[in-house]
Motif scaffolding. Sequence first.
Motif, PDB file in Angstrom:
ATOM      1  N   ALA A  37     -40.986 -11.565  -2.448  1.00 32.42           N
ATOM      2  CA  ALA A  37     -39.988 -12.439  -1.821  1.00 32.42           C
ATOM      3  C   ALA A  37     -38.751 -11.646  -1.410  1.00 32.42           C
ATOM      4  CB  ALA A  37     -39.605 -13.573  -2.770  1.00 32.42           C
ATOM      5  N   GLU A  38     -38.329 -10.711  -2.257  1.00 35.10           N
ATOM      6  CA  GLU A  38     -37.171  -9.874  -1.919  1.00 35.10           C
ATOM      7  C   GLU A  38     -37.462  -9.019  -0.685  1.00 35.10           C
ATOM      8  OE1 GLU A  38     -36.445  -7.660  -5.488  1.00 35.10           O
ATOM      9  OE2 GLU A  38     -35.162  -9.215  -6.337  1.00 35.10           O
ATOM     10  N   ASP A  39     -38.666  -8.443  -0.621  1.00 37.77           N
ATOM     11  CA  ASP A  39     -39.035  -7.629   0.536  1.00 37.77           C
ATOM     12  C   ASP A  39     -39.032  -8.467   1.813  1.00 37.77           C
ATOM     13  OD1 ASP A  39     -39.301  -5.434  -1.086  1.00 37.77           O
ATOM     14  OD2 ASP A  39     -41.494  -5.546  -1.209  1.00 37.77           O
ATOM     15  N   GLN A  40     -39.599  -9.663   1.718  1.00 38.32           N
ATOM     16  CA  GLN A  40     -39.665 -10.533   2.888  1.00 38.32           C
ATOM     17  C   GLN A  40     -38.265 -10.963   3.318  1.00 38.32           C
ATOM     18  OE1 GLN A  40     -41.996 -14.085   2.374  1.00 38.32           O
ATOM     19  NE2 GLN A  40     -42.251 -14.360   4.558  1.00 38.32           N
ATOM     20  N   ALA A  41     -37.418 -11.312   2.364  1.00 35.58           N
ATOM     21  CA  ALA A  41     -36.051 -11.723   2.688  1.00 35.58           C
ATOM     22  C   ALA A  41     -35.278 -10.562   3.311  1.00 35.58           C
ATOM     23  CB  ALA A  41     -35.343 -12.227   1.438  1.00 35.58           C
ATOM     24  N   SER A  42     -35.473  -9.380   2.783  1.00 35.33           N
ATOM     25  CA  SER A  42     -34.793  -8.208   3.331  1.00 35.33           C
ATOM     26  C   SER A  42     -35.236  -7.956   4.769  1.00 35.33           C
ATOM     27  CB  SER A  42     -35.079  -6.990   2.461  1.00 35.33           C
ATOM     28  OG  SER A  42     -34.503  -5.839   3.030  1.00 35.33           O
ATOM     29  N   GLY A  43     -36.527  -8.068   5.020  1.00 34.28           N
ATOM     30  CA  GLY A  43     -37.045  -7.879   6.376  1.00 34.28           C
ATOM     31  C   GLY A  43     -36.512  -8.922   7.333  1.00 34.28           C
ATOM     32  N   THR A  44     -36.441 -10.163   6.877  1.00 36.06           N
ATOM     33  CA  THR A  44     -35.914 -11.236   7.710  1.00 36.06           C
ATOM     34  C   THR A  44     -34.446 -11.002   8.020  1.00 36.06           C
ATOM     35  OG1 THR A  44     -37.486 -12.790   6.738  1.00 36.06           O
ATOM     36  CG2 THR A  44     -35.592 -13.732   7.863  1.00 36.06           C
ATOM     37  N   TYR A  45     -33.684 -10.591   7.015  1.00 35.21           N
ATOM     38  CA  TYR A  45     -32.257 -10.318   7.219  1.00 35.21           C
ATOM     39  C   TYR A  45     -32.065  -9.172   8.215  1.00 35.21           C
ATOM     40  CZ  TYR A  45     -27.512  -8.782   6.430  1.00 35.21           C
ATOM     41  OH  TYR A  45     -26.220  -8.389   6.616  1.00 35.21           O
ATOM     42  N   ASP A  46     -32.834  -8.098   8.052  1.00 32.28           N
ATOM     43  CA  ASP A  46     -32.710  -6.956   8.960  1.00 32.28           C
ATOM     44  C   ASP A  46     -33.034  -7.364  10.390  1.00 32.28           C
ATOM     45  OD1 ASP A  46     -32.004  -5.388   6.808  1.00 32.28           O
ATOM     46  OD2 ASP A  46     -33.998  -4.490   6.566  1.00 32.28           O
ATOM     47  N   SER A  47     -34.079  -8.176  10.549  1.00 30.27           N
ATOM     48  CA  SER A  47     -34.463  -8.641  11.879  1.00 30.27           C
ATOM     49  C   SER A  47     -33.372  -9.516  12.492  1.00 30.27           C
ATOM     50  CB  SER A  47     -35.777  -9.419  11.784  1.00 30.27           C
ATOM     51  OG  SER A  47     -36.117  -9.991  13.023  1.00 30.27           O
ATOM     52  N   ALA A  48     -32.825 -10.426  11.696  1.00 30.60           N
ATOM     53  CA  ALA A  48     -31.761 -11.308  12.192  1.00 30.60           C
ATOM     54  C   ALA A  48     -30.510 -10.511  12.541  1.00 30.60           C
ATOM     55  CB  ALA A  48     -31.441 -12.376  11.160  1.00 30.60           C
ATOM     56  N   ALA A  49     -30.178  -9.517  11.734  1.00 31.50           N
ATOM     57  CA  ALA A  49     -29.003  -8.690  12.007  1.00 31.50           C
ATOM     58  C   ALA A  49     -29.185  -7.910  13.316  1.00 31.50           C
ATOM     59  CB  ALA A  49     -28.748  -7.737  10.852  1.00 31.50           C
ATOM     60  N   ALA A  50     -30.383  -7.396  13.540  1.00 36.83           N
ATOM     61  CA  ALA A  50     -30.644  -6.659  14.777  1.00 36.83           C
ATOM     62  C   ALA A  50     -30.535  -7.586  15.988  1.00 36.83           C
ATOM     63  CB  ALA A  50     -32.022  -6.011  14.724  1.00 36.83           C
ATOM     64  N   ARG A  51     -31.082  -8.795  15.866  1.00 36.65           N
ATOM     65  CA  ARG A  51     -30.991  -9.760  16.976  1.00 36.65           C
ATOM     66  C   ARG A  51     -29.538 -10.150  17.235  1.00 36.65           C
ATOM     67  NH1 ARG A  51     -35.817 -13.593  15.001  1.00 36.65           N
ATOM     68  NH2 ARG A  51     -37.544 -12.238  15.595  1.00 36.65           N
ATOM     69  N   ALA A  52     -28.785 -10.371  16.176  1.00 33.81           N
ATOM     70  CA  ALA A  52     -27.377 -10.745  16.340  1.00 33.81           C
ATOM     71  C   ALA A  52     -26.596  -9.633  17.024  1.00 33.81           C
ATOM     72  CB  ALA A  52     -26.766 -11.084  14.981  1.00 33.81           C
ATOM     73  N   THR A  53     -26.881  -8.402  16.689  1.00 36.13           N
ATOM     74  CA  THR A  53     -26.206  -7.267  17.321  1.00 36.13           C
ATOM     75  C   THR A  53     -26.529  -7.198  18.806  1.00 36.13           C
ATOM     76  OG1 THR A  53     -26.275  -6.042  15.243  1.00 36.13           O
ATOM     77  CG2 THR A  53     -25.948  -4.752  17.244  1.00 36.13           C
ATOM     78  N   ARG A  54     -27.818  -7.379  19.145  1.00 37.81           N
ATOM     79  CA  ARG A  54     -28.213  -7.351  20.561  1.00 37.81           C
ATOM     80  C   ARG A  54     -27.570  -8.511  21.323  1.00 37.81           C
ATOM     81  NH1 ARG A  54     -33.330  -6.132  18.373  1.00 37.81           N
ATOM     82  NH2 ARG A  54     -34.004  -8.279  18.730  1.00 37.81           N
TER      83      ARG A  54
END
Length: 118
Positions: free
Chosen positions: A48-65
């Motif tokens: 669950a931690e790995d999945q949450a971390s991946g989701t956060y990283d993906s959302a952060a990248a999208r927000a930056t773009r």
Amino acid sequence: MAEASKPDTSSIDDIQKALEKQIADLRKEVAKINKSISERGAELVADAEDQASGTYDSAAARATRTAQQLRTQAHAVSEAARENPGTTTALVGMIGLLGFLAGMAVGQAMNDTPRRWY
């Protein structure tokens, strides 16, 4: 009679020892099951931690773009407004007039008593 009670006592002792051994075996099995459940729970938490971390990283990248695109578009709009100040003034004025008329229409629709303009 004393001889008759000895075999009964030894069979009771044997039964008690057998029960104690079964209880000890059951305790060992319960401990193994608890350990297995604990390990599985730890694995699930790690997943669950790995999945949450991946989701956060993906959302952060999208927000930056998205923020970069918004900055680019805002810059383009401000450049167009600087190059055409007359058009910008007319456009802002028209938007203001349309907003005022929409507000008047909503105000009249919300009013219980109808009014006429003379």
